[in-house]
Design a protein around this motif. Sequence first.
Motif, PDB file in Angstrom:
ATOM      1  N   PHE A  39      -3.377   4.956   1.213  1.00 59.79           N
ATOM      2  CA  PHE A  39      -3.893   4.588  -0.106  1.00 59.79           C
ATOM      3  C   PHE A  39      -3.916   3.071  -0.285  1.00 59.79           C
ATOM      4  CE2 PHE A  39      -1.504   8.583  -0.500  1.00 59.79           C
ATOM      5  CZ  PHE A  39      -2.485   9.435  -0.996  1.00 59.79           C
ATOM      6  N   LEU A  40      -5.063   2.554  -0.698  1.00 59.66           N
ATOM      7  CA  LEU A  40      -5.197   1.203  -1.219  1.00 59.66           C
ATOM      8  C   LEU A  40      -5.634   1.360  -2.674  1.00 59.66           C
ATOM      9  CD1 LEU A  40      -6.997  -0.552   1.777  1.00 59.66           C
ATOM     10  CD2 LEU A  40      -4.687  -1.054   0.947  1.00 59.66           C
ATOM     11  N   VAL A  73       4.611   1.014   1.304  1.00 54.38           N
ATOM     12  CA  VAL A  73       4.791   0.240   2.528  1.00 54.38           C
ATOM     13  C   VAL A  73       4.265  -1.182   2.332  1.00 54.38           C
ATOM     14  CG1 VAL A  73       4.790   2.147   4.182  1.00 54.38           C
ATOM     15  CG2 VAL A  73       2.611   1.194   3.417  1.00 54.38           C
ATOM     16  N   LYS A  74       4.944  -2.133   2.955  1.00 55.86           N
ATOM     17  CA  LYS A  74       4.472  -3.517   2.998  1.00 55.86           C
ATOM     18  C   LYS A  74       3.912  -3.774   4.384  1.00 55.86           C
ATOM     19  CE  LYS A  74       6.732  -6.853   1.042  1.00 55.86           C
ATOM     20  NZ  LYS A  74       7.766  -7.877   0.718  1.00 55.86           N
ATOM     21  N   LEU A  75       2.634  -4.167   4.436  1.00 54.46           N
ATOM     22  CA  LEU A  75       1.936  -4.271   5.716  1.00 54.46           C
ATOM     23  C   LEU A  75       1.363  -5.667   5.916  1.00 54.46           C
ATOM     24  CD1 LEU A  75      -0.109  -0.941   5.495  1.00 54.46           C
ATOM     25  CD2 LEU A  75       2.098  -1.282   6.635  1.00 54.46           C
ATOM     26  N   ALA A 101       0.865  -1.187   0.000  1.00 54.09           N
ATOM     27  CA  ALA A 101       0.000   0.000   0.000  1.00 54.09           C
ATOM     28  C   ALA A 101       0.902   1.238   0.000  1.00 54.09           C
ATOM     29  CB  ALA A 101      -0.917  -0.027   1.220  1.00 54.09           C
ATOM     30  N   GLU A 102       0.301   2.394   0.245  1.00 55.57           N
ATOM     31  CA  GLU A 102       1.064   3.646   0.297  1.00 55.57           C
ATOM     32  C   GLU A 102       0.531   4.529   1.414  1.00 55.57           C
ATOM     33  OE1 GLU A 102       2.460   4.528  -4.275  1.00 55.57           O
ATOM     34  OE2 GLU A 102       0.396   5.048  -3.720  1.00 55.57           O
ATOM     35  N   VAL A 103       1.438   5.278   2.025  1.00 59.70           N
ATOM     36  CA  VAL A 103       1.040   6.288   3.005  1.00 59.70           C
ATOM     37  C   VAL A 103       1.652   7.627   2.602  1.00 59.70           C
ATOM     38  CG1 VAL A 103       0.768   4.706   4.948  1.00 59.70           C
ATOM     39  CG2 VAL A 103       2.999   5.732   4.510  1.00 59.70           C
ATOM     40  N   ASN A 145      11.574  -6.286   4.861  1.00 57.99           N
ATOM     41  CA  ASN A 145      10.858  -5.186   4.208  1.00 57.99           C
ATOM     42  C   ASN A 145       9.479  -4.914   4.798  1.00 57.99           C
ATOM     43  OD1 ASN A 145      12.999  -4.848   2.370  1.00 57.99           O
ATOM     44  ND2 ASN A 145      12.151  -6.410   0.999  1.00 57.99           N
ATOM     45  N   ARG A 146       9.147  -5.541   5.929  1.00 63.93           N
ATOM     46  CA  ARG A 146       7.853  -5.225   6.550  1.00 63.93           C
ATOM     47  C   ARG A 146       7.920  -3.842   7.174  1.00 63.93           C
ATOM     48  NH1 ARG A 146       4.753  -8.186  11.692  1.00 63.93           N
ATOM     49  NH2 ARG A 146       3.142  -6.598  11.864  1.00 63.93           N
TER      50      ARG A 146
END
Length: 446
Positions: free
Chosen positions: A255-256, A203-205, A192-194, A282-283
Motif C-alpha cells: 500500500f502507498l 514499513v519504512k523503505l 508505506a504498508e505491506v 527502523n529501516r
Amino acid sequence: MKNCLVFIVLLFCLNNLGFSQNKFVIQNKKQSDKIKFKLINNLVVIPVEINGVTLSFILDTGVSKPIIFNFLNVSDTLKIKDTETIFLRGLGEGESVEALKSSNNIFRIGDALKLNQDLYAVFNNKLNFASKLGIPVHGIIGFDLFRDFIVEINYSTGYLKLTNPERFKYKVCKKCERFNLEFYNGKPYINAEVKIEDKIIPVKLLIDSGGSDALWLFENKSLGITSSNAYFVDFLGHGLNGSVYGKRSKVNSFFLKSFTLKNANVAFPDSTSISLAKQIKNRNGSLSGNILKRFDVIFDYQKALVTFKKNRHFKEKFSHNKSGIELEHDGVRLVKEVDKNTLKGNTVFEEDDAQNNNNRIVINTQYKISLKPAYAIVELREDSPAQKAGLLIGDIVISVNNKQVHEYSLQQIMQMFYDDAGKRIRLKVDRNGKLLTFQFFLQKLF
C-alpha cells in the motif's frame, strides 16, 4: 514489459552531505529541461557528460555521490584529477572496494551544468554492470541531481524532467498521492504498508531507483515481516561488495496510501549481505524499480516530498524468473549471417595449371562473418528447470527456440524466462567448443 532479474543494489555511505552551494544550474531561460532516458530492467539510464565525455549513468536515489565503473576503460579520456584513494563498503559479503575520489569534475546532464562535482571511480572490473544489462553503463548518479532540482520521472513516456525549484509549480492532481520523505546520508525513505498473512504492517523503505526488483524486506519476526511458506532461494543482485542471495516470495498487498498493488514480488535478502543497510534505524527494506515504474514520480528533496501518479504500467502482473537462469554479456563470438548489401549468388575464380586442369574457387558472397554479443549463464538456481535439464554455469547460449541469440537483446532473452508456466524453452549452447541442445519447461514457484 515483464521484469528481468538484473539488480544493481548499492548502499554507498557518505556522511555529512548537506545542501552545498556547489549546484547544478540549468542553462536556459525556462530553468527546466527534459531528457530522454532508456528503461532497462526497470532502471532509468540517462546520458551524463563528464569532462566533455558522454557516458551512460543509472539514475539511483540510493547513492550519495556519482560512482564510475568500467573505470580502467574511460580513465584516460575523462582526465580525472585531484584524486585520493578510499575504500567503499556496500551490499554483499566481500571486502571493501578500492576507489579514487576525484574533485573538480565538470558534469552536464541535458542543459544542467555543474562545474565542481565530486565522483568516485571504482577499480574493480567485476563491477561492470554493462554485462548484466546488455548496454554500455558507466556509472550511477543520485543525490547531487535530486538535491538541486525538482526531478520528474515519467516512466510511461521515458522522459526525465529537471526544474529549478523556484520555477516549479505543483498542479492540482486528485489522482495523485503525496508523501513526506525522511533522509539519512542523502537517501530518501518513505513510510508505506505491506500485508503479510492477513496482517497489515507499517514499513519504512529506502526509495531505491537503482534496484530493478519490486520490494526488499528485512525479515523481522517480532514485526511479522517474514516470508510465507511459498518461497524459493535465489540470486537477488550484485552489491558493491559482492553478490546478494535470499528468498523470493509474494506479499498479499503493498500500500502507498490509496494505491494498492496485490501479490507484489518481494525478496528477503540474507542478513549477512545487508548488515550495513540494517544499521539505519527502523529501516525495513527498499522500494525499487519494479514498483516505481508503475507510477510517474515527482521528487522534491528541498521540501522533502515525493508524489506518485499511476501510469499505464500500474496493472502489469508481477512475475518471476521461471527458468532459473541468469545471463550476462560475455564478450563476442563470430557469426555467419546473410549480407543484405551484396547480390545473391556466388563469385567464381578459375585458374589453369600446367596440366590444363581448372582449379575453381567458389566464394559465397551472400554471407559475411560478423562479431556479435555472446551471452553466458552466470547464475543457475538449484533445482530449477534449467539445472535439471543439464545446463551449467559458463555455457554460452547460441540460440533460443531455434533463433540465434544475436537477433535478440539481452533483455528480450531474459523476458522469455518470465513467460507463462509450462512454456517450452529450447537452448543451444557452446560448452567448451562443443554444441549441445537442451530443453525445459518454465515452472511457476508460487
